[in-house]
Design a protein around this motif. Structure first.
Motif, PDB file in Angstrom:
ATOM      1  N   SER A 229     -10.627  -1.999  -7.774  1.00 51.69           N
ATOM      2  CA  SER A 229      -9.245  -2.243  -8.090  1.00 51.69           C
ATOM      3  C   SER A 229      -8.428  -3.199  -6.859  1.00 51.69           C
ATOM      4  CB  SER A 229      -8.111  -1.287  -8.495  1.00 51.69           C
ATOM      5  OG  SER A 229      -8.753  -0.654  -7.180  1.00 51.69           O
ATOM      6  N   ASN A 249     -11.150   1.647  -3.921  1.00 48.03           N
ATOM      7  CA  ASN A 249     -12.349   2.885  -3.723  1.00 48.03           C
ATOM      8  C   ASN A 249     -12.907   2.268  -5.041  1.00 48.03           C
ATOM      9  OD1 ASN A 249     -10.217   3.743  -5.059  1.00 48.03           O
ATOM     10  ND2 ASN A 249     -11.765   4.672  -5.929  1.00 48.03           N
ATOM     11  N   ASP A 291     -12.825   7.654  -0.485  1.00 40.48           N
ATOM     12  CA  ASP A 291     -12.076   7.169  -1.370  1.00 40.48           C
ATOM     13  C   ASP A 291     -10.866   5.854  -0.045  1.00 40.48           C
ATOM     14  OD1 ASP A 291     -10.097   6.471  -3.083  1.00 40.48           O
ATOM     15  OD2 ASP A 291      -8.546   8.032  -2.414  1.00 40.48           O
ATOM     16  N   ARG A 318      -8.738   0.813   5.894  1.00 37.74           N
ATOM     17  CA  ARG A 318      -8.923   2.152   5.881  1.00 37.74           C
ATOM     18  C   ARG A 318      -9.976   3.039   6.449  1.00 37.74           C
ATOM     19  NH1 ARG A 318      -6.412   3.650   0.063  1.00 37.74           N
ATOM     20  NH2 ARG A 318      -7.057   5.841  -0.234  1.00 37.74           N
ATOM     21  N   ASP A 382      -3.010   2.786   4.960  1.00 33.87           N
ATOM     22  CA  ASP A 382      -3.545   3.362   3.669  1.00 33.87           C
ATOM     23  C   ASP A 382      -2.723   1.754   3.158  1.00 33.87           C
ATOM     24  OD1 ASP A 382      -2.632   4.095   0.998  1.00 33.87           O
ATOM     25  OD2 ASP A 382      -3.252   5.299   1.140  1.00 33.87           O
ATOM     26  N   ASP A 532       2.488   8.629  -2.655  1.00 33.42           N
ATOM     27  CA  ASP A 532       1.386   8.993  -2.127  1.00 33.42           C
ATOM     28  C   ASP A 532       2.429   9.624  -0.032  1.00 33.42           C
ATOM     29  OD1 ASP A 532      -0.154   8.727  -3.211  1.00 33.42           O
ATOM     30  OD2 ASP A 532      -2.128   8.177  -1.888  1.00 33.42           O
TER      31      ASP A 532
END
Ligand SMILES: O=C(O)c1cc(C(=O)O)c2c(n1)C(=O)C(=O)c1cc(C(=O)O)[nH]c1-2
Ligand SMILES: [Ca+2]
Length: 574
Positions: A229, A249, A291, A318, A382, A532
């Motif tokens: 994505s 991911n 992820d 990440r 992130d 998150d």
């Protein structure tokens, strides 16, 4: 629209259209795109507020957005007109000096649409329009003066798990957006839409179809649901006409469900904006198992590395490594260097020529194979953007240190359109955090790196998490929130010393920005905890045996030096 109070000093009466030349060379008093410039620096050259006087910074006005959940968008300012976006697909236009509302727009979305990441990272400006990427995977163009819809173009089907949260990138008359959905088994893409007409100009998938270059890195039908994505705006080299996008991911999460390298997941891709052609890429890690979306685009910085001038691309992964790459004239990308910036126990080595890592199987999860790995699934960093200050020459990273995850996969049921397709139970995800040695001391960090030396020069610690995007300024300052104590801070960008702080109504996970109107410099940031940051807090609380309350509710906070704030209040009282 408008209203009696707004009419008095309505800056929309002579709205200054945004051109490509202005986006390339933004005036210091404006903040025309989400990170301030195409290069992704999140840097304002303004220096009225500086390291010597920031202790005089005071709140001058604030504004309630009326929304809960994660507010992440910066105030975007064009000659005294401000636009903020909020969760639930809302755009608010404000007078950037007084805080008077000019108009408000909210896109209706289908009630059955569940928003996995209820947020929006900011509008795009071009011509006399304002663009917002909405959660129903539709791009909306609004008239900047009225907030009325000019057109709506849907780039994917929300019922098939596609959605949008990112800020649009605008170049060559095209508005570019990517799609979220890495947790729904989508096939990622970037779409360019004509800024004037709303017509789709090109769509480039981040996973090649059979027969296209890179398709050999997938087996069977896995490419159709492989994720990759694109949920953060790209950076853009205007001389090259090339945009750089990071990709998410691989999907589903467990690597054995999609054998192969899985290009172009967890990569940076270079896209020729005129045609949509992919001109180059670098994959940070192949066959993702953790992820670790690498959606943050590389920051465009030219610097010296081992005596050589590098047209650089810099990315705090990440995956816990700080990546430096080189962008070539032909649009290809070369690996330069990678350094760990947080504890990382997955990569055993990195090929010095290609940058390809080798993995430790003991820290690589799989279906029926639960392991621990560091950093955690939320990564060394992130989505919150880094910043670069050309005055200090330093590159700043909002980081999570001393954190790991414990995770493994379960057997997957066949994909159903619009349903989660992860292969790890949600309850496990929400309790997966494991603390490494050092976590008692601190977890959140802001790191400052000297790229020339390849060395960290200072670090500022926070007790628990840091979900704070950064803003750095010509006044040698670095602003950020990010912690669960609701603080918004100013550090000395040269040393990391804390110079000022303010406690907001809610936690801050939005990009701060700076602008000036009538000779007053402002600093602004939305508070509004959610998404998150809040889920990770829940995961912390589950393993740390405490309960942390971070209230929700979106409020834009605006600051100025006391003497200017006093003048503005006098003016408002008249
Ligand atoms: O794979 C995806 O499509 C996707 C999308 C998003 C998003 O759109 O916000 C997030 C993530 N993944 C993700 O992995 C993640 O950690 C994350 C955090 C947040 C947030 O807003 O705090 N969004 C997202
Ligand atoms: Ca993801």
């Amino acid at each position: 629209v408008g209203g009696a109070t707004a009419a008095k000093s309505n800056p929309l009466t002579n709205y200054n259209p945004v051109t490509e030349a202005r986006l390339q060379n933004p005036e210091p008093e404006n903040w025309l795109q989400w990170r301030g410039n195409y290069e992704g620096w999140t840097y304002s050259p303004l220096d009225q507020i500086n390291a010597d006087n920031v202790s005089d910074l005071v709140p001058v006005w604030s504004y309630s957005t009326g929304e809960l959940e994660g507010h992440q968008a910066p105030p975007i300012v064009n000659d005294g007109v401000m636009f903020i976006s909020t969760p639930n697909n809302q755009v608010i236009a404000l007078n950037a000096e007084t805080g008077d509302e000019l108009w408000r727009y909210k896109k209706e979305i289908p009630e059955e649409l569940f928003q996995l990441h209820p947020t929006n990272r900011g509008v795009g400006l071009y011509g006399d329009k304002v663009y917002m990427a909405a959660t129903d995977a539709c791009l909306v163009a609004l008239d900047a003066k009225t907030g009325e819809e000019a057109w709506v173009t849907c780039v994917a089907d929300w019922q098939d798990g596609y959605y949008m949260t990112l800020s649009p990138l605008i170049a060559k008359g095209k508005v570019m957006v990517g799609v979220s959905g890495g947790e729904y088994g989508i096939r990622g893409h970037i779409t360019a839409v004509d800024a004037e007409t709303g017509k789709i100009e090109w769509k480039t998938h981040t996973i090649p179809a059979p027969g296209e270059p890179g398709s050999e890195t997938w087996k069977g039908d896995a490419w159709k649901t492989g994720g990759a994505s694109v949920w953060i705006a790209g950076t853009y080299d205007a001389d090259m006409g090339v945009a750089f996008y990071g990709t998410g991911n691989g999907g589903p999460w467990m690597p054995d469900t999609r054998p192969g390298d899985n290009l172009y997941a967890n990569s940076v891709v270079a896209i020729d904006v005129a045609t949509g052609k992919l001109t180059g890429y670098h994959q940070y890690h192949h066959n993702d198992a953790w992820d670790w979306d690498e959606v943050s685009p590389p920051v465009i910085i030219d610097y010296k590395h081992k005596g050589k001038n590098i047209k650089g691309l810099v990315h705090a992964g990440r995956n816990g490594y700080l990546w430096t790459l080189e962008r070539n004239k032909d649009g290809s990308i070369d690996f330069v260097d990678a350094e760990k910036y947080v504890k990382q126990n997955v990569f055993k080595s990195i090929d010095p020529k290609t940058g390809r890592p080798t993995y430790d199987p003991a820290h690589t999860p799989g279906t029926g194979k639960t392991v621990t790995f560091c950093p955690s699934l939320w990564g060394g960093k992130d989505w919150p953007p880094e910043a670069y200050n050309p005055k200090t020459g330093l590159f700043y990273i909002p980081a999570h240190e001393n954190l790991c995850s414990e995770m493994g996969g379960v057997k997957l049921a066949p994909r159903k359109s619009g349903e989660l397709y992860i292969g790890v139970p949600i309850a496990d995800i929400l309790t997966n955090i494991r603390l490494a040695d050092g976590a008692e001391d601190h977890i959140g960090e802001i790191q400052a790196w000297d790229l020339k030396k390849g060395k960290k020069v200072w670090q500022f610690n926070m007790k628990e998490m840091n979900w704070g995007p950064l803003l750095t300024t010509g006044g040698n300052l670095l602003f950020s929130g990010g912690s669960n104590d609701r603080m918004f801070r100013a550090l000395d960008a040269r040393t990391g010393k804390k110079l000022w702080q303010y406690r907001a109504n809610s936690g801050i996970t939005a990009v701060p920005s700076s602008w000036s109107v009538n000779g007053t410099q402002f600093i602004g940031v939305q508070a509004g905890w959610g998404v998150d940051a809040q889920r990770m807090q829940g995961a912390f609380d589950a393993v740390m045996d405490h309960t942390t309350t971070v209230p929700q509710g979106g409020v834009l906070h605006v600051f100025a030096l006391k003497k200017n704030a006093d003048k503005l209040m006098e003016k408002a009282a008249k």
